[in-house]
Design an enzyme around this catalytic site. Structure first.
Site, mmCIF file in Angstrom:
data_model
loop_
_atom_site.group_PDB
_atom_site.id
_atom_site.type_symbol
_atom_site.label_atom_id
_atom_site.label_comp_id
_atom_site.label_asym_id
_atom_site.label_seq_id
_atom_site.Cartn_x
_atom_site.Cartn_y
_atom_site.Cartn_z
ATOM 1 N N ARG A 1 0.890 -1.178 0.000
ATOM 2 C CA ARG A 1 0.000 0.000 0.000
ATOM 3 C C ARG A 1 0.912 1.206 0.000
ATOM 4 N NH1 ARG A 1 -5.318 1.482 3.460
ATOM 5 N NH2 ARG A 1 -6.097 0.078 1.862
ATOM 6 N N HIS B 1 -7.304 0.930 -6.477
ATOM 7 C CA HIS B 1 -7.551 0.090 -5.303
ATOM 8 C C HIS B 1 -8.222 -1.198 -5.804
ATOM 9 C CE1 HIS B 1 -7.883 -1.144 -1.313
ATOM 10 N NE2 HIS B 1 -8.688 -0.241 -0.798
ATOM 11 N N GLN C 1 -10.168 -3.677 -3.482
ATOM 12 C CA GLN C 1 -11.475 -3.166 -3.076
ATOM 13 C C GLN C 1 -12.518 -3.483 -4.153
ATOM 14 O OE1 GLN C 1 -12.257 -1.525 -0.065
ATOM 15 N NE2 GLN C 1 -14.303 -1.993 -0.816
ATOM 16 N N ASP D 1 -17.133 7.472 -1.713
ATOM 17 C CA ASP D 1 -15.896 7.324 -0.943
ATOM 18 C C ASP D 1 -15.531 8.710 -0.408
ATOM 19 O OD1 ASP D 1 -13.502 6.376 0.135
ATOM 20 O OD2 ASP D 1 -12.415 6.432 -1.772
ATOM 21 N N CYS E 1 -16.421 2.025 0.488
ATOM 22 C CA CYS E 1 -15.291 1.132 0.777
ATOM 23 C C CYS E 1 -14.850 1.223 2.229
ATOM 24 C CB CYS E 1 -14.133 1.477 -0.150
ATOM 25 S SG CYS E 1 -13.563 3.162 0.030
ATOM 26 N N ARG F 1 -13.820 -8.347 1.557
ATOM 27 C CA ARG F 1 -12.382 -8.147 1.304
ATOM 28 C C ARG F 1 -11.634 -9.425 1.669
ATOM 29 N NH1 ARG F 1 -10.153 -3.022 1.335
ATOM 30 N NH2 ARG F 1 -8.279 -4.162 0.748
#
Ligand code: CP
Ligand code: NVA
Length: 326
Positions: free
Chosen positions: A116, A143, A146, A238, A278, A306
């Site tokens: 990340r 992402h 996700q 988001d 998310c 996830r």
């Protein structure tokens, strides 16, 4: 052993990187979702699936995380392996050791890496020099893990993906980008509504349009949240300021305010619309409390999924056909 691990599609995935949804063919993406459903069912029934026994995943974090860290760590554990949390603050990477050398060294110890970080190019550089699979756990651009969980959640709830209308409202960020690419690959009708200065990157929209041509997906970018939300099957939002954009928070709050996912937007969508986020959410900013806590929200299913989708990904990328199930 699960029969899907022997298929030629699964074998072709072994040892590969996952930095972007485009790294998977449409068939491979469908397989990841299928394996995730199987692993979720096994886990719920308490059926062991320790097919990554003896394998270790290293997880490099240059940014904060709750879901990604815990779901990868628990996922490796449930698959019989283990995961190492590697904060960039503590690694020599944070003191100037190059990504290339870090990749070469970590590849001698580990069976896979997750990163990340900020620039997508850093994840790509890690993958270039690592001899083990590298997974993108979020960059400023994308992402993809996700989006895997999001597509799985939509399919789980609605029973289909093709033709579903998903409207993403707000900042055209990493999450929006991966939804555009993932949605295009599975035939979703993806709308992104954002202010022109915060629209998704044109090269990502172009890539999504190209993928959409093969699946019948439709991609629409607009500045009108009401048009996007009309008759939507899925509403998604988001945060307005992503990690690394903290100093832009004030201006973003002003410009993005008309894109808030609140009850008036939900009223424009289908009566049984799914509301997705998310997480983490900034309640009262991009989404109202009433909506995120309301009957349409599936945000905690997304968070749970996830785990299942990343387990599928880990299994398909790291499995070597040598580990015995417990
Ligand atoms: N959605 C997501 O990636 O959450 P974290 O930042 O907590 O990992
Ligand atoms: N767009 C957000 C997603 C967090 C999971 C960020 O990058 O901070």
């Amino acid at each position: 052993m699960a029969p899907y691990l022997d298929s030629s599609l699964a074998q072709a995935l072994r040892g590969r990187d996952f930095l972007c949804l485009r790294d998977l063919s449409n068939e491979e993406l469908a397989l990841v979702l299928e394996v995730a459903a199987d692993l979720k069912a096994r886990q719920k029934r308490g059926v062991p699936h320790r097919w990554l026994a003896g394998k270790t995943l290293g997880m490099i974090f240059q940014k904060a995380s709750t879901r990604t860290r815990v779901s990868f760590e628990v996922g490796m554990y449930q698959l019989g392996g283990q995961a190492l949390f590697l904060s960039a603050r503590d690694l020599q990477l944070g003191r100037g050791e190059t990504i290339a050398d870090t990749a070469r060294v970590l590849s001698r110890y580990l069976d896979g890496l997750m990163i990340r970080t900020y620039a997508q190019e850093e994840a790509e550089e890690l993958a270039r020099y690592a001899s083990v699979p590298v997974i993108n756990g979020l960059t400023d651009l994308l992402h993809p893990c996700q989006a895997l969980a999001d597509l799985f959640t939509i399919k789980e709830r609605l029973g289909r993906l093709a033709g579903v209308k998903l409207a993403y409202l707000g900042d055209g960020n990493n999450v929006a980008h991966s939804l555009l690419l993932g949605g295009a690959k599975v035939g979703l009708d993806v709308w992104v509504a954002s202010p022109p200065d915060y629209a998704p990157r044109p090269e990502i929209v172009a890539a999504a349009e190209e993928l959409a041509a093969a699946t019948g997906a439709r991609i629409t970018v607009t500045s009108d949240p009401a048009v996007a939300a009309a008759d939507a099957d899925v509403l998604y939002t988001d945060v307005w300021a992503s990690m690394g954009q903290e100093e832009e928070q004030e201006i973003r709050r002003r410009v993005l305010a008309p894109y808030r996912l609140d009850s008036s937007i939900v009223a424009l969508a289908k009566p049984d619309v799914l509301v997705m986020h998310c997480l983490p959410a900034h309640r009262g900013e991009e989404i109202s409390d009433a909506v995120i806590d309301g009957p349409h929200a599936v945000v905690f299913d997304q968070a749970e999924n996830r785990l299942h989708t990343q387990k599928a990904l880990l299994l398909l990328l790291l499995y070597e056909g040598r580990s015995n199930p417990a």
